[in-house]
Design a protein around this motif. Structure first.
Motif, PDB file in Angstrom:
ATOM      1  N   PRO A 116     -19.113  47.260 -42.633  1.00 21.01           N
ATOM      2  CA  PRO A 116     -17.845  47.999 -42.564  1.00 21.01           C
ATOM      3  C   PRO A 116     -16.642  47.067 -42.433  1.00 21.01           C
ATOM      4  N   GLU A 117     -15.532  47.458 -43.061  1.00 18.82           N
ATOM      5  CA  GLU A 117     -14.277  46.747 -42.852  1.00 18.82           C
ATOM      6  C   GLU A 117     -13.490  47.396 -41.715  1.00 18.82           C
ATOM      7  N   GLY A 118     -13.845  48.631 -41.381  1.00 23.28           N
ATOM      8  CA  GLY A 118     -13.175  49.350 -40.303  1.00 23.28           C
ATOM      9  C   GLY A 118     -14.152  49.658 -39.186  1.00 23.28           C
ATOM     10  N   GLU A 119     -14.030  50.862 -38.653  1.00 25.20           N
ATOM     11  CA  GLU A 119     -14.840  51.301 -37.523  1.00 25.20           C
ATOM     12  C   GLU A 119     -16.183  51.861 -37.993  1.00 25.20           C
ATOM     13  N   VAL A 120     -17.124  51.951 -37.050  1.00 21.81           N
ATOM     14  CA  VAL A 120     -18.398  52.631 -37.255  1.00 21.81           C
ATOM     15  C   VAL A 120     -18.406  53.839 -36.332  1.00 21.81           C
ATOM     16  N   TYR A 121     -18.502  55.041 -36.910  1.00 25.37           N
ATOM     17  CA  TYR A 121     -18.498  56.270 -36.136  1.00 25.37           C
ATOM     18  C   TYR A 121     -19.889  56.895 -36.186  1.00 25.37           C
ATOM     19  N   ILE A 122     -20.393  57.297 -35.017  1.00 26.69           N
ATOM     20  CA  ILE A 122     -21.670  57.984 -34.919  1.00 26.69           C
ATOM     21  C   ILE A 122     -21.375  59.438 -34.579  1.00 26.69           C
ATOM     22  N   SER A 123     -21.901  60.365 -35.372  1.00 23.80           N
ATOM     23  CA  SER A 123     -21.572  61.776 -35.169  1.00 23.80           C
ATOM     24  C   SER A 123     -22.177  62.309 -33.872  1.00 23.80           C
ATOM     25  N   GLN A 124     -21.654  63.418 -33.444  1.00 21.48           N
ATOM     26  CA  GLN A 124     -22.114  64.071 -32.226  1.00 21.48           C
ATOM     27  C   GLN A 124     -23.575  64.489 -32.356  1.00 21.48           C
ATOM     28  N   ASP A 125     -24.000  64.882 -33.566  1.00 21.82           N
ATOM     29  CA  ASP A 125     -25.384  65.311 -33.778  1.00 21.82           C
ATOM     30  C   ASP A 125     -26.371  64.167 -33.561  1.00 21.82           C
ATOM     31  N   VAL A 126     -26.037  62.985 -34.059  1.00 17.01           N
ATOM     32  CA  VAL A 126     -26.908  61.819 -33.866  1.00 17.01           C
ATOM     33  C   VAL A 126     -26.967  61.475 -32.378  1.00 17.01           C
ATOM     34  N   ASN A 127     -25.828  61.510 -31.724  1.00 19.15           N
ATOM     35  CA  ASN A 127     -25.773  61.215 -30.299  1.00 19.15           C
ATOM     36  C   ASN A 127     -26.630  62.202 -29.504  1.00 19.15           C
ATOM     37  N   GLU A 128     -26.519  63.482 -29.818  1.00 16.26           N
ATOM     38  CA  GLU A 128     -27.299  64.492 -29.112  1.00 16.26           C
ATOM     39  C   GLU A 128     -28.786  64.345 -29.395  1.00 16.26           C
ATOM     40  N   ARG A 129     -29.145  63.950 -30.616  1.00 13.28           N
ATOM     41  CA  ARG A 129     -30.565  63.735 -30.958  1.00 13.28           C
ATOM     42  C   ARG A 129     -31.157  62.599 -30.132  1.00 13.28           C
ATOM     43  N   ILE A 130     -30.403  61.534 -29.933  1.00 13.64           N
ATOM     44  CA  ILE A 130     -30.889  60.402 -29.144  1.00 13.64           C
ATOM     45  C   ILE A 130     -30.989  60.778 -27.669  1.00 13.64           C
ATOM     46  N   TRP A 131     -30.038  61.563 -27.179  1.00 17.56           N
ATOM     47  CA  TRP A 131     -29.990  61.898 -25.757  1.00 17.56           C
ATOM     48  C   TRP A 131     -30.750  63.171 -25.390  1.00 17.56           C
ATOM     49  N   GLU A 132     -31.381  63.873 -26.354  1.00 17.63           N
ATOM     50  CA  GLU A 132     -31.965  65.182 -26.057  1.00 17.63           C
ATOM     51  C   GLU A 132     -33.112  65.118 -25.049  1.00 17.63           C
ATOM     52  N   ASN A 133     -33.809  64.002 -24.947  1.00 17.98           N
ATOM     53  CA  ASN A 133     -34.886  63.872 -23.960  1.00 17.98           C
ATOM     54  C   ASN A 133     -34.444  63.099 -22.729  1.00 17.98           C
ATOM     55  N   GLY A 134     -33.160  62.921 -22.574  1.00 23.76           N
ATOM     56  CA  GLY A 134     -32.637  62.242 -21.400  1.00 23.76           C
ATOM     57  C   GLY A 134     -32.413  60.760 -21.640  1.00 23.76           C
ATOM     58  N   ILE A 135     -31.999  60.069 -20.599  1.00 24.00           N
ATOM     59  CA  ILE A 135     -31.662  58.657 -20.712  1.00 24.00           C
ATOM     60  C   ILE A 135     -32.908  57.785 -20.781  1.00 24.00           C
ATOM     61  N   LYS A 136     -34.026  58.278 -20.258  1.00 20.52           N
ATOM     62  CA  LYS A 136     -35.219  57.446 -20.146  1.00 20.52           C
ATOM     63  C   LYS A 136     -36.147  57.514 -21.348  1.00 20.52           C
ATOM     64  N   ASN A 137     -35.980  58.497 -22.224  1.00 24.23           N
ATOM     65  CA  ASN A 137     -36.960  58.690 -23.290  1.00 24.23           C
ATOM     66  C   ASN A 137     -36.286  59.007 -24.629  1.00 24.23           C
ATOM     67  N   PRO A 138     -35.609  58.036 -25.251  1.00 23.86           N
ATOM     68  CA  PRO A 138     -35.021  58.287 -26.585  1.00 23.86           C
ATOM     69  C   PRO A 138     -36.115  58.334 -27.645  1.00 23.86           C
ATOM     70  N   PRO A 139     -35.835  58.887 -28.824  1.00 24.90           N
ATOM     71  CA  PRO A 139     -36.845  58.910 -29.885  1.00 24.90           C
ATOM     72  C   PRO A 139     -37.155  57.493 -30.366  1.00 24.90           C
ATOM     73  N   ARG A 140     -38.316  57.308 -30.953  1.00 22.08           N
ATOM     74  CA  ARG A 140     -38.714  55.987 -31.419  1.00 22.08           C
ATOM     75  C   ARG A 140     -38.020  55.614 -32.721  1.00 22.08           C
ATOM     76  N   LYS A 141     -37.604  56.613 -33.498  1.00 22.87           N
ATOM     77  CA  LYS A 141     -36.813  56.361 -34.705  1.00 22.87           C
ATOM     78  C   LYS A 141     -35.965  57.582 -34.991  1.00 22.87           C
TER      79      LYS A 141
END
Length: 97
Positions: A54-79
């Motif tokens: 990127p020449e500018g910013e990298v934005y991560i959508s709310q959906d991706v963030n929620e997918r990573i955090w859906e099992n809490g801070i201790k257990n993110p998905p493996r991919k």
């Protein structure tokens, strides 16, 4: 993507790619359990910077963030599978695929 999200980002897309980002390969066994989802977000951002240049910013959508955090801070998905777009301005955005 909903119509509201599409209306927010009416910029011209230069390229679009789909990636499966392996989160578990970045040493989650060595990371304390209470930092794993935070580290997963950093891994996604670093992966996108390395692959999309990127020449500018990298934005991560709310959906991706929620997918990573859906099992809490201790257990993110493996991919996680994402759809990544790069605008003509060099701004990279990641959406859940």
């Amino acid at each position: 993507m909903s119509e509201d999200e599409q209306a927010d980002f009416d910029e011209e897309i230069q390229e679009e790619r789909f990636y499966t980002i392996p989160l578990a390969k970045k040493g989650f066994e060595l990371t304390p359990r209470w930092k794993r989802s935070k580290k997963a977000i950093k891994v996604v951002r670093e992966f996108l910077e390395r692959h999309m240049k990127p020449e500018g910013e990298v934005y991560i959508s709310q959906d991706v963030n929620e997918r990573i955090w859906e099992n809490g801070i201790k257990n993110p998905p493996r991919k996680v599978r994402v759809r990544v777009t790069k605008s003509i301005d060099g701004i990279v955005r990641a959406y859940l695929a």
